[in-house]
Write a protein that holds these residues in place. Structure first.
Motif, mmCIF file in Angstrom:
data_model
loop_
_atom_site.group_PDB
_atom_site.id
_atom_site.type_symbol
_atom_site.label_atom_id
_atom_site.label_comp_id
_atom_site.label_asym_id
_atom_site.label_seq_id
_atom_site.Cartn_x
_atom_site.Cartn_y
_atom_site.Cartn_z
ATOM 1 N N THR A 30 100.111 -10.784 -34.272
ATOM 2 C CA THR A 30 99.539 -10.464 -35.582
ATOM 3 C C THR A 30 99.287 -11.739 -36.393
ATOM 4 N N ILE A 31 100.267 -12.629 -36.406
ATOM 5 C CA ILE A 31 100.137 -13.896 -37.144
ATOM 6 C C ILE A 31 99.030 -14.760 -36.552
ATOM 7 N N LEU A 32 98.973 -14.834 -35.214
ATOM 8 C CA LEU A 32 97.960 -15.651 -34.540
ATOM 9 C C LEU A 32 96.550 -15.159 -34.857
ATOM 10 N N ILE A 33 96.352 -13.846 -34.803
ATOM 11 C CA ILE A 33 95.021 -13.292 -35.084
ATOM 12 C C ILE A 33 94.633 -13.550 -36.537
ATOM 13 N N TYR A 34 95.605 -13.395 -37.439
ATOM 14 C CA TYR A 34 95.319 -13.616 -38.865
ATOM 15 C C TYR A 34 94.920 -15.069 -39.123
ATOM 16 N N LEU A 35 95.647 -16.011 -38.513
ATOM 17 C CA LEU A 35 95.345 -17.428 -38.703
ATOM 18 C C LEU A 35 94.039 -17.825 -38.015
ATOM 19 N N TRP A 36 93.737 -17.154 -36.901
ATOM 20 C CA TRP A 36 92.560 -17.483 -36.094
ATOM 21 C C TRP A 36 91.274 -16.970 -36.719
ATOM 22 N N ASP A 37 91.279 -15.707 -37.170
ATOM 23 C CA ASP A 37 90.022 -15.132 -37.662
ATOM 24 C C ASP A 37 90.213 -14.152 -38.815
ATOM 25 N N GLY A 38 91.402 -14.115 -39.399
ATOM 26 C CA GLY A 38 91.616 -13.237 -40.550
ATOM 27 C C GLY A 38 91.750 -11.772 -40.190
ATOM 28 N N LYS A 39 91.449 -10.923 -41.146
ATOM 29 C CA LYS A 39 91.553 -9.476 -40.942
ATOM 30 C C LYS A 39 90.224 -8.922 -40.432
ATOM 31 N N PRO A 40 90.238 -7.722 -39.791
ATOM 32 C CA PRO A 40 91.410 -6.894 -39.488
ATOM 33 C C PRO A 40 92.188 -7.420 -38.286
ATOM 34 N N ILE A 41 93.450 -7.079 -38.214
ATOM 35 C CA ILE A 41 94.308 -7.519 -37.110
ATOM 36 C C ILE A 41 94.109 -6.619 -35.895
ATOM 37 N N THR A 42 93.999 -5.342 -36.151
ATOM 38 C CA THR A 42 93.864 -4.378 -35.055
ATOM 39 C C THR A 42 92.439 -3.851 -34.950
ATOM 40 N N PHE A 43 92.132 -3.358 -33.783
ATOM 41 C CA PHE A 43 90.845 -2.732 -33.493
ATOM 42 C C PHE A 43 91.127 -1.247 -33.266
ATOM 43 N N THR A 44 90.507 -0.393 -34.058
ATOM 44 C CA THR A 44 90.717 1.048 -33.948
ATOM 45 C C THR A 44 89.398 1.722 -33.619
ATOM 46 N N ARG A 47 88.337 7.679 -29.245
ATOM 47 C CA ARG A 47 88.206 7.821 -27.797
ATOM 48 C C ARG A 47 88.549 9.257 -27.397
ATOM 49 N N PRO A 48 87.963 9.771 -26.316
ATOM 50 C CA PRO A 48 88.318 11.113 -25.848
ATOM 51 C C PRO A 48 89.587 11.086 -25.007
ATOM 52 N N GLY A 49 90.490 12.036 -25.269
ATOM 53 C CA GLY A 49 91.726 12.129 -24.509
ATOM 54 C C GLY A 49 91.712 13.334 -23.579
ATOM 55 N N LYS A 50 92.859 13.928 -23.379
ATOM 56 C CA LYS A 50 92.960 15.096 -22.503
ATOM 57 C C LYS A 50 92.069 16.219 -23.032
ATOM 58 N N ASP A 51 91.334 16.849 -22.111
ATOM 59 C CA ASP A 51 90.400 17.929 -22.440
ATOM 60 C C ASP A 51 89.306 17.479 -23.401
ATOM 61 N N GLY A 52 89.072 16.173 -23.477
ATOM 62 C CA GLY A 52 88.024 15.645 -24.329
ATOM 63 C C GLY A 52 88.373 15.577 -25.802
ATOM 64 N N LYS A 53 89.643 15.850 -26.156
ATOM 65 C CA LYS A 53 90.063 15.807 -27.558
ATOM 66 C C LYS A 53 90.014 14.368 -28.065
ATOM 67 N N ILE A 54 89.397 14.164 -29.217
ATOM 68 C CA ILE A 54 89.207 12.825 -29.758
ATOM 69 C C ILE A 54 90.456 12.344 -30.502
ATOM 70 N N PHE A 55 90.823 11.095 -30.252
ATOM 71 C CA PHE A 55 91.939 10.466 -30.955
ATOM 72 C C PHE A 55 91.574 9.022 -31.270
ATOM 73 N N LYS A 56 92.383 8.365 -32.085
ATOM 74 C CA LYS A 56 92.162 6.971 -32.444
ATOM 75 C C LYS A 56 93.025 6.072 -31.564
ATOM 76 N N ILE A 57 92.385 5.151 -30.864
ATOM 77 C CA ILE A 57 93.122 4.216 -30.012
ATOM 78 C C ILE A 57 93.331 2.911 -30.786
ATOM 79 N N TYR A 58 94.502 2.285 -30.562
ATOM 80 C CA TYR A 58 94.845 1.046 -31.255
ATOM 81 C C TYR A 58 94.915 -0.114 -30.266
ATOM 82 N N LYS A 59 94.324 -1.232 -30.647
ATOM 83 C CA LYS A 59 94.415 -2.462 -29.862
ATOM 84 C C LYS A 59 94.438 -3.642 -30.827
ATOM 85 N N PHE A 60 94.972 -4.764 -30.376
ATOM 86 C CA PHE A 60 94.833 -5.977 -31.168
ATOM 87 C C PHE A 60 93.389 -6.466 -31.028
ATOM 88 N N ARG A 61 92.820 -6.937 -32.121
ATOM 89 C CA ARG A 61 91.445 -7.429 -32.099
ATOM 90 C C ARG A 61 91.385 -8.754 -31.343
#
Length: 200
Positions: A30-44, A47-61
């Motif tokens: 989190t600190i490295l990403i903030y110092l490198w390129d600022g916000k946002p820290i995460t990428f949201t 995405r479709p999950g089981k049975d195609g149900k949509i949810f929000k996936i989290y990743k570091f940017r």
């Protein structure tokens, strides 16, 4: 029995343990990403999950916000660099998905959740990937990841759905660990990420 009862308990318990263990690493990233390129820290992203149900996936940017003279984001290969390239090559960008597993949207092992726009493009066999929860890693990831074609990837996903078991999941988790250490299959043969799926 395994898929309906044991696997969800195993997933959530392991996710909780790993969140506690990797919390210092997540803070550092989190600190490295903030110092490198600022916000946002995460990428949201949806995405479709089981049975195609949509949810929000989290990743570091891992990509910068660099834009061209018209204000449009540059191509992936121009935005994936520096700290972001290191975070992706070591798979540290996947750590926030432990919270997806804890919430029950994902499993540790299963077909990777892809873009919502791909849903109408799948044939009947490819749709089988949505018969189970998507995973942080999967059979396709340990057999080529982004270095194989979409056709090969979807066939591996369907095979996993038809053959899933506790021992297969343990094998995939072990092979994933080896892949992460070797930093293997991060990019496709023609792109730093993976070209979009355009249908069969």
């Amino acid at each position: 029995m395994y898929q309906k009862f044991f696997k969800p308990i195993f997933d959530r318990l392991l996710a909780l343990i790993l969140i506690i263990i990797f919390l210092p690493f997540m803070i550092i990233v989190t600190i490295l990403i903030y110092l490198w390129d600022g916000k946002p820290i995460t990428f949201t992203q949806s995405r479709p999950g089981k049975d195609g149900k949509i949810f929000k996936i989290y990743k570091f940017r891992t990509m910068t916000n660099d834009k061209d003279e018209n204000g449009n984001l540059l191509a992936d290969e121009h935005r994936l660099k520096g700290i972001g390239k290191f975070i992706r090559s070591t798979s540290l960008d996947e750590l926030p998905q432990l919270f997806n597993v804890l919430k029950g949207d994902m499993s540790f092992v299963g077909p990777r959740p892809l873009l919502v726009e791909y849903l109408p493009l799948y044939n009947e066999r490819q749709k089988k990937r949505h018969d189970v929860k998507p995973g942080i890693t999967g059979w396709a990831q340990v057999n080529g990841r982004n270095a194989i074609s979409w056709k090969e990837k979807f066939e591996l996903d369907a095979w996993y759905v038809e053959h899933q078991s506790f021992w297969l999941d343990m094998k995939i988790l072990w092979l994933t660990f080896l892949k992460v250490i070797q930093r293997d299959g991060i990019s496709s043969n023609t792109s730093v990420t993976m070209e979009k799926f355009k249908g069969n």
